[in-house]
Design a protein around this motif. Structure first.
Motif, PDB file in Angstrom:
ATOM      1  N   GLY A  38      51.864  46.897  36.066  1.00 41.93           N
ATOM      2  CA  GLY A  38      52.434  45.750  36.405  1.00 41.93           C
ATOM      3  C   GLY A  38      52.005  45.212  37.646  1.00 41.93           C
ATOM      4  N   GLU A  39      51.611  46.151  38.743  1.00 43.45           N
ATOM      5  CA  GLU A  39      51.195  46.146  40.005  1.00 43.45           C
ATOM      6  C   GLU A  39      49.645  45.752  39.794  1.00 43.45           C
ATOM      7  N   VAL A  40      48.686  46.459  39.179  1.00 42.64           N
ATOM      8  CA  VAL A  40      47.225  45.821  38.672  1.00 42.64           C
ATOM      9  C   VAL A  40      47.305  44.512  38.145  1.00 42.64           C
ATOM     10  N   ALA A  41      48.159  44.221  37.262  1.00 43.49           N
ATOM     11  CA  ALA A  41      48.194  42.871  36.430  1.00 43.49           C
ATOM     12  C   ALA A  41      48.302  41.685  37.378  1.00 43.49           C
ATOM     13  N   VAL A  42      48.993  41.844  38.437  1.00 43.47           N
ATOM     14  CA  VAL A  42      49.312  41.116  39.608  1.00 43.47           C
ATOM     15  C   VAL A  42      48.105  40.574  40.041  1.00 43.47           C
ATOM     16  N   ARG A  43      47.041  41.573  40.461  1.00 41.89           N
ATOM     17  CA  ARG A  43      45.761  41.442  41.016  1.00 41.89           C
ATOM     18  C   ARG A  43      44.489  40.884  40.001  1.00 41.89           C
ATOM     19  N   PHE A  44      44.822  41.254  38.531  1.00 46.51           N
ATOM     20  CA  PHE A  44      43.815  40.706  37.897  1.00 46.51           C
ATOM     21  C   PHE A  44      44.038  39.152  37.682  1.00 46.51           C
ATOM     22  N   LYS A  45      45.368  39.205  37.382  1.00 47.07           N
ATOM     23  CA  LYS A  45      45.908  37.437  37.186  1.00 47.07           C
ATOM     24  C   LYS A  45      45.320  36.778  35.978  1.00 47.07           C
ATOM     25  N   ASP A  46      44.542  35.723  36.094  1.00 45.76           N
ATOM     26  CA  ASP A  46      43.851  34.953  35.200  1.00 45.76           C
ATOM     27  C   ASP A  46      42.618  35.677  34.350  1.00 45.76           C
TER      28      ASP A  46
END
Lengths: 202, 202
Positions: B140-148
């Motif tokens: 989840g934390e990583v997903a925020v950084r990858f975003k689009d």
DNA sequence: ACCTGAAGTTGCCTGTTGCGCAACTTTGCC
DNA sequence: GGCAAAGTTGCGCAACAGGCAACTTCAGGT
């Protein structure tokens, strides 16, 4: 006399009961949910006593994952069969491709089992036992290919662990949206990504 | 009145018994081996009833890994605290560096626990529960950084899974030869390797 | 064909576990 | 001080793991 591959009546019978127990466990788990089944019920359905169940499996989970265990033996066999000159990551990827080409999207039993694990996280713990064994197996296989370049064996273990982690994630992702893409497409892409590494990414 | 950080007697007492149970479990496991301990013994040593143990933990393993759970909360907190602009893999690596810098090679309780798992593979299953939770958290934390760049979230899950797999392998390797190098040196190198990817290797 | 030992199956039994239930005690708050 | 919520405990039950000792089945030598 009859089939030369068989090792005798004894072995065959043993394998038959093991298989019967496994199938009984899987059927009951799918019908009632894995928390509503008892060892008694499994043994009954398989036609043996509860005590005999204990002679084959330590608990229901182990019975439930007997299928996984066999699939993993298959995969590690495929890896071993790859040409020795092939680089480790390529060998693993190729073996996985062969593996899923023949039974990947086809084996409904395997899918059912995987779904079961996703829906009941308590089962995940049991599944890991099998994964750990396979990881060790694969690490050994990879180590052979690295040989002198990896005296400590760290690299081999990292490769094996990463490889299995990628397959696991791929499976989970695919199970969430089975319709969109075929499993191996997801896995192939994921393996490629991991193979390239994540350090360089934004 | 007294300590402003405490949330009241109730909370503190509850945490105290949880801690007591955890410590009792760990001590007994170290002394007798994890297969020779009973819930009764743990509860006795912690000074509560067997029934109360059940109110805190579902089984001995869960009690035994209470320490792990807390460490994982810490790590995921460190990741979250990294600057949002930092690329995912770098953020994870940096967080791990902070994490181990302060308690990595120092916390004997953590080492004892890890050793326990290595010596008794049956515990590994239980430990995975915690790892899985952390993996989800990190993803989840990583997903925020990858975003689009990662709409499906596959990439984030792959990164998190790989990251944890690397840490796990590093720990295992280090535990085999604790004398040769410090843990974080092993982990740092391993993270670097995995970050570069394995596809390009011979 | 028979015999003997090994392997597999089963019932019985004991210690342990997870958890629902119903008292009982402690804590928080007015 | 007093009441409600939260925590603790004993009891009891269904389920489980696994040791032990019969008993049956199979394999290989004679």
């Amino acid at each position: 006399m009859s089939a030369p591959t068989e090792q005798g009546l004894r072995e065959r019978k043993k394998e038959a009961t093991r298989q019967a127990l496994y199938e009984a466990a899987l059927r009951l788990a799918l019908e009632l949910g894995p928390d509503r089944i008892t060892v008694d019920a499994i043994a009954d359905l398989a036609g043996v006593s509860r005590r005999t169940f204990s002679n084959y499996f330590a608990n229901k989970e182990e019975a439930l994952f007997h299928g996984d265990r066999r699939r993993m033996l298959l995969l590690s066999g495929l890896v071993r069969a790859r040409p020795a000159a092939e680089p480790p990551w390529a060998a693993l990827t190729a073996a996985a491709a062969e593996f899923y080409a023949e039974l990947g999207d086809l084996d409904p039993e395997w899918i059912a089992q995987s779904r079961l694990v996703r829906q009941h996280p308590s089962l995940a713990a049991a599944q890991v036992q099998t994964f750990t064994a396979l990881e060790r197996e694969l690490a050994g296989e990879v180590a052979v290919r690295f040989k002198d370049q990896d005296p400590s064996g760290v690299r081999a273990k990292l490769v094996a662990a990463t490889f299995l982690a990628v397959l696991r994630v791929s499976l989970n992702v695919w199970l969430e949206h089975p319709a969109e893409r075929r499993f191996w497409d997801v896995a192939r892409d994921s393996l490629a990504m991991a193979g390239e590494g994540f350090a360089a990414q934004t």
